[in-house]
Design a protein around this motif. Structure first.
Motif, PDB file in Angstrom:
ATOM      1  N   THR A 148       0.843  -1.194   0.000  1.00  9.97           N
ATOM      2  CA  THR A 148       0.000   0.000   0.000  1.00  9.97           C
ATOM      3  C   THR A 148       0.866   1.227   0.000  1.00  9.97           C
ATOM      4  N   ALA A 149       0.275   2.318  -0.410  1.00  6.72           N
ATOM      5  CA  ALA A 149       0.981   3.603  -0.402  1.00  6.72           C
ATOM      6  C   ALA A 149       0.890   4.181   0.994  1.00  6.72           C
ATOM      7  N   SER A 150       1.840   3.829   1.845  1.00  5.80           N
ATOM      8  CA  SER A 150       1.756   4.197   3.252  1.00  5.80           C
ATOM      9  C   SER A 150       1.840   5.688   3.470  1.00  5.80           C
ATOM     10  N   THR A 151       2.332   6.427   2.488  1.00  6.11           N
ATOM     11  CA  THR A 151       2.440   7.867   2.666  1.00  6.11           C
ATOM     12  C   THR A 151       1.092   8.527   2.779  1.00  6.11           C
ATOM     13  N   ALA A 152       0.028   7.847   2.397  1.00  3.27           N
ATOM     14  CA  ALA A 152      -1.301   8.458   2.485  1.00  3.27           C
ATOM     15  C   ALA A 152      -1.948   8.232   3.835  1.00  3.27           C
ATOM     16  N   GLN A 153      -1.307   7.399   4.694  1.00  2.00           N
ATOM     17  CA  GLN A 153      -1.907   7.081   5.972  1.00  2.00           C
ATOM     18  C   GLN A 153      -1.802   8.262   6.926  1.00  2.00           C
ATOM     19  N   ASP A 163       6.059  20.490  10.264  1.00  2.31           N
ATOM     20  CA  ASP A 163       4.702  19.981  10.441  1.00  2.31           C
ATOM     21  C   ASP A 163       4.353  18.972   9.346  1.00  2.31           C
ATOM     22  N   ALA A 164       4.719  19.302   8.100  1.00  2.00           N
ATOM     23  CA  ALA A 164       4.452  18.378   6.996  1.00  2.00           C
ATOM     24  C   ALA A 164       5.255  17.089   7.157  1.00  2.00           C
ATOM     25  N   LEU A 165       6.479  17.229   7.645  1.00  2.00           N
ATOM     26  CA  LEU A 165       7.313  16.056   7.880  1.00  2.00           C
ATOM     27  C   LEU A 165       6.695  15.156   8.944  1.00  2.00           C
ATOM     28  N   ALA A 166       6.153  15.784   9.993  1.00  2.00           N
ATOM     29  CA  ALA A 166       5.536  15.005  11.068  1.00  2.00           C
ATOM     30  C   ALA A 166       4.308  14.247  10.580  1.00  2.00           C
ATOM     31  N   ALA A 167       3.620  14.754   9.562  1.00  3.11           N
ATOM     32  CA  ALA A 167       2.441  14.084   9.010  1.00  3.11           C
ATOM     33  C   ALA A 167       2.811  12.992   8.016  1.00  3.11           C
ATOM     34  N   THR A 168       4.110  12.812   7.788  1.00  2.09           N
ATOM     35  CA  THR A 168       4.601  11.816   6.835  1.00  2.09           C
ATOM     36  C   THR A 168       5.018  10.560   7.593  1.00  2.09           C
ATOM     37  N   PRO A 169       4.753   9.370   7.072  1.00  7.66           N
ATOM     38  CA  PRO A 169       5.160   8.137   7.756  1.00  7.66           C
ATOM     39  C   PRO A 169       6.667   8.094   7.996  1.00  7.66           C
ATOM     40  N   PRO A 170       7.096   7.424   9.059  1.00  6.84           N
ATOM     41  CA  PRO A 170       8.520   7.407   9.411  1.00  6.84           C
ATOM     42  C   PRO A 170       9.434   6.912   8.298  1.00  6.84           C
ATOM     43  N   GLU A 171       8.966   5.880   7.540  1.00  6.42           N
ATOM     44  CA  GLU A 171       9.853   5.370   6.498  1.00  6.42           C
ATOM     45  C   GLU A 171      10.100   6.400   5.405  1.00  6.42           C
ATOM     46  N   GLN A 172       9.125   7.307   5.187  1.00  7.28           N
ATOM     47  CA  GLN A 172       9.338   8.363   4.203  1.00  7.28           C
ATOM     48  C   GLN A 172      10.161   9.517   4.791  1.00  7.28           C
ATOM     49  N   ARG A 173      10.045   9.737   6.095  1.00  5.45           N
ATOM     50  CA  ARG A 173      10.939  10.705   6.732  1.00  5.45           C
ATOM     51  C   ARG A 173      12.386  10.220   6.613  1.00  5.45           C
ATOM     52  N   LEU A 174      12.575   8.906   6.757  1.00 10.54           N
ATOM     53  CA  LEU A 174      13.902   8.321   6.568  1.00 10.54           C
ATOM     54  C   LEU A 174      14.396   8.551   5.142  1.00 10.54           C
ATOM     55  N   ALA A 175      13.520   8.345   4.173  1.00 11.64           N
ATOM     56  CA  ALA A 175      13.915   8.542   2.773  1.00 11.64           C
ATOM     57  C   ALA A 175      14.353   9.979   2.521  1.00 11.64           C
ATOM     58  N   HIS A 191      13.277   5.094  -1.211  1.00 15.13           N
ATOM     59  CA  HIS A 191      13.226   6.285  -2.053  1.00 15.13           C
ATOM     60  C   HIS A 191      12.039   7.157  -1.648  1.00 15.13           C
ATOM     61  N   VAL A 192      12.177   8.448  -1.928  1.00 13.45           N
ATOM     62  CA  VAL A 192      11.101   9.384  -1.590  1.00 13.45           C
ATOM     63  C   VAL A 192       9.935   9.171  -2.551  1.00 13.45           C
ATOM     64  N   ALA A 193       8.760   8.944  -1.990  1.00 15.96           N
ATOM     65  CA  ALA A 193       7.563   8.706  -2.802  1.00 15.96           C
ATOM     66  C   ALA A 193       7.009  10.021  -3.327  1.00 15.96           C
ATOM     67  N   ALA A 194       6.244   9.925  -4.414  1.00 16.70           N
ATOM     68  CA  ALA A 194       5.658  11.124  -5.013  1.00 16.70           C
ATOM     69  C   ALA A 194       4.735  11.835  -4.038  1.00 16.70           C
ATOM     70  N   GLU A 195       3.961  11.062  -3.251  1.00 23.26           N
ATOM     71  CA  GLU A 195       3.046  11.691  -2.292  1.00 23.26           C
ATOM     72  C   GLU A 195       3.805  12.536  -1.272  1.00 23.26           C
ATOM     73  N   THR A 196       4.967  12.048  -0.848  1.00 19.67           N
ATOM     74  CA  THR A 196       5.776  12.806   0.120  1.00 19.67           C
ATOM     75  C   THR A 196       6.263  14.111  -0.494  1.00 19.67           C
ATOM     76  N   HIS A 197       6.720  14.024  -1.714  1.00 19.31           N
ATOM     77  CA  HIS A 197       7.197  15.231  -2.391  1.00 19.31           C
ATOM     78  C   HIS A 197       6.068  16.248  -2.523  1.00 19.31           C
ATOM     79  N   HIS A 198       4.901  15.785  -2.900  1.00 18.30           N
ATOM     80  CA  HIS A 198       3.771  16.702  -3.068  1.00 18.30           C
ATOM     81  C   HIS A 198       3.368  17.325  -1.735  1.00 18.30           C
ATOM     82  N   ARG A 199       3.415  16.540  -0.653  1.00 17.53           N
ATOM     83  CA  ARG A 199       3.057  17.083   0.654  1.00 17.53           C
ATOM     84  C   ARG A 199       4.037  18.198   1.058  1.00 17.53           C
ATOM     85  N   MET A 200       5.328  17.944   0.881  1.00 12.98           N
ATOM     86  CA  MET A 200       6.322  18.947   1.258  1.00 12.98           C
ATOM     87  C   MET A 200       6.215  20.180   0.368  1.00 12.98           C
TER      88      MET A 200
END
Length: 643
Positions: free
Chosen positions: A85-90, A118-130, A146-155
């Motif tokens: 699943t795309a965990s970045t949406a959780q 704040d946006a980083l805190a709303a991102t799942p830990p594995e994407q913060r690691l990326a 790798h950084v997911a597209a959803e993470t990039h869009h959130r930031m």
């Protein structure tokens, strides 16, 4: 068994240095991932303990840094919580320590850091690691996801919204640099461990020690969290924290901070590299990073240190290594002299490289050019000429590729006109004395100053003669009453230029100050064998004492002023073979002196004004005066500007 102890000690020391160098970037990756200072420190410690346990194997594999990073990543959330699943949406629960971290990184004049956090805190830990791995580990994500597209869009959305709050238009190109800034602020919010190497070594030595240290570490980390200022959820003030120490910034090229290198912001592509920042921090109190980056095949770090004993000057420290080398593999360069004297807004450094050398110039951003003269050329007429090479500066930074130069290197930039800081082995010829072989020392100096091969120079001792033992100190008692020694050496260049130098030694009565090496001077070729006269001192006051050296010898000598009445004048003084020490009362009344030498029969064997000479490293060169300088039309290799 005893023979292995030094090797074991070296191995432990290497491991300790590695831990100290790698701690900052590993801990900040853990901190960004977990947003929990205590857990980040614990995880970093565990990862480095694991590396310490298999240090020999990691070194043999040639990749201890990769082993450390892999060990850290495996201890952090690095895969989506629900595979497939795309965990970045959780939705993410705000980390417990978010208010405290926000207070530490927030900038009252810039809402971007807090918004990105704040946006980083709303991102799942594995994407913060990326994200952290992408920012901190400049050679790729390695074992991190790798950084997911959803993470990039959130930031990106948080970045745009924060800029809009203060009336700024979107600037998506700045997102990466602002993320870099956020990570750096988080890194600086974390208190330094007392001693990373000792902490890890202690845990490695004992499991029982591990329990004690981790308990103390957790307590220390918990105490550090008392820094919190304002809990944004309750708006209650809990404490007043020290502000994090961000990289120094300036309002622009005309900011007063540029007047002194001790207040400059760090520059260069690697100015925010955490390993390099740790390297500079370990160099000692008051050490400040000035520039860090790669110059072709060489990684370079330049720092300055406070110079209380040398005001209006800039002290310099330099580290180099292969390009892309981590900080722990950089070696400090032994410098011949470690300061730019008389200038606080200029740093010029000669850098050794694999195939050649480079000059790096740092100054105010408003300065757009500099000139560099690596060598001097003594001419047949007794002048000292220089080549002058242009250096283009961008934002106050410029580089020039060159072959290694010697003692005559000189930089003209802004108000400074003097030597750059260079490696010690480039300046070996500057440290010669009468205790060595004077002619060899002069040959080394001329070769270093001119860039000519020593085999192309012709050396000659014009005079090697005894002199009165009190030549340097008339008041000292001599245990032997013996003679001193004077050597007048000469070096002739292929083009006909002549360089001379006097080396003087007394009979030992003056102890450690019993020799005098005078600066090498260039004289006209037709006066290569002329007598030399040097004023030693005034003894007694008002009476000048002169050392007279006559290569062709004589019985007596006399100094007479060149004025029409020949006053002042010395007494006729007997010579000791080819030398004499002559006293002249009221010597300051003479503009110059004529030397008269007679043989034992009273016949005149010499009469003339001895050549003064032009200092070999002197400043008679047309390039600095704005006149055409020799060689400036030659194509000069200029490195890509690393500003």
């Amino acid at each position: 068994m005893t023979t292995s102890r030094p090797a074991d000690a070296d191995t432990a020391a290497d491991a300790d240095r590695f831990v100290a160098a790698r701690w900052p970037d590993l801990e900040v990756v853990a901190l960004v991932t977990l947003l929990d200072p205590v857990a980040a420190r614990r995880t970093t410690t565990d990862a480095l303990v694991a590396v310490r346990r298999r240090w020999a194997e990691a070194v043999e594999e040639g990749a201890p840094t990769a082993v450390a990073r892999h060990g850290l990543v495996t201890r952090l959330p690095h895969t989506p919580t629900r595979p497939g699943t795309a965990s970045t949406a959780q939705a993410q629960e705000p980390p417990t320590h978010l208010p405290q971290l926000t207070a530490l990184v927030a900038d009252p004049d810039d809402p971007v850091p807090a918004a990105l956090l704040d946006a980083l805190a709303a991102t799942p830990p594995e994407q913060r690691l990326a994200l952290a791995a992408e920012v901190v580990w400049d050679d790729g994500p390695g074992p991190a996801p790798h950084v997911a597209a959803e993470t990039h869009h959130r930031m990106l959305a948080a970045h745009r919204q924060a800029r809009a709050v203060v009336g700024l238009a979107p600037d998506d190109a700045r997102l990466r640099s602002d993320l870099d800034d956020l990570v750096l602020r988080l890194a600086r919010s974390q208190p330094d461990p007392p001693d990373p190497a000792e902490l890890v070594a202690g845990l490695h030595r004992s499991r029982s020690r591990r329990t004690v240290v981790l308990g103390g570490l957790a307590a220390a980390g918990a105490a550090a969290l008392a820094w919190a200022v304002v809990d944004r959820r309750t708006s209650s003030t809990t404490a007043t924290p020290p502000r994090p120490s961000p990289a120094p910034t300036t309002a622009g090229p005309d900011d007063p901070a540029w007047a002194s290198a001790s207040r400059w912001p760090a520059r260069g592509p690697l100015r925010d590299d955490l390993g390099i920042l740790a390297l500079v921090a370990r160099a000692g109190p008051g050490t400040r990073l000035l520039w860090a980056g790669d110059l072709d095949d060489t990684r370079v770090v330049i720092a300055t240190t406070l110079l209380g004993e040398r005001p209006s000057s800039t002290s310099v420290r330099v580290w180099t290594g292969d390009a892309r080398s981590p900080a722990e593999r950089l070696d400090e360069v032994r410098l011949g002299f470690d300061a730019i004297l008389g200038a606080e807004d200029v740093v010029a450094v000669g850098l050794p490289r694999a195939e050649d050398a480079a000059l790096l110039v740092l100054t105010r951003p408003t300065v757009t050019s500099a000139r560099f003269s690596p060598f001097v050329l003594p001419s047949r007429t007794g002048a000292v000429e220089r080549d002058s090479l242009p250096i283009r500066l961008r934002d106050g930074v410029g580089t020039l590729a060159a072959r290694p130069w010697g003692i005559a290197g000189r930089v003209a930039v802004s108000a400074y006109d003097g030597p750059p800081v260079t490696p010690e082995d480039w300046n070996a010829a500057a440290f010669t004395s009468a205790t060595g072989a004077p002619l060899d020392g002069l040959l080394d100096q001329v070769a270093s100053a001119t860039g000519l091969a020593r085999r192309d120079l012709r050396g000659e001792v014009l005079c090697d003669s005894p002199v009165v033992g009190s030549v340097l100190d008339t008041s000292a008692d001599s245990p032997t009453g013996g003679d001193g020694r004077v050597l007048l050496s000469s070096v002739r260049l292929p083009g006909g230029g002549v360089v001379r130098r006097l080396d003087v030694r007394d009979d030992g009565r003056s102890g450690r100050s019993g020799f005098l090496v005078l600066p090498a001077v260039v004289v006209p070729a037709e006066q290569a064998s002329a007598p030399a006269v040097h004023r030693l001192d005034d003894d007694p006051p008002g009476t000048g004492r002169f050392l007279v050296v006559v290569p062709d010898g004589g019985a007596t000598c006399q100094l007479l002023a060149t004025s029409p009445n020949a006053y002042p004048v010395s007494k006729v003084t007997p010579m000791k073979r080819r030398t004499a020490v002559v006293s002249v009362v009221n010597a300051d009344d003479a503009a110059a002196f004529r030397l008269v030498v007679r043989d034992a029969a009273g016949r005149l064997v010499h009469s003339g004004v001895p050549p003064v000479g032009q200092a070999l490293l002197g400043d008679q060169d047309t390039g600095w005066l704005g006149l055409p300088a020799r060689g400036t039309s030659v194509e000069v290799p200029v490195l890509p500007n690393p500003a």
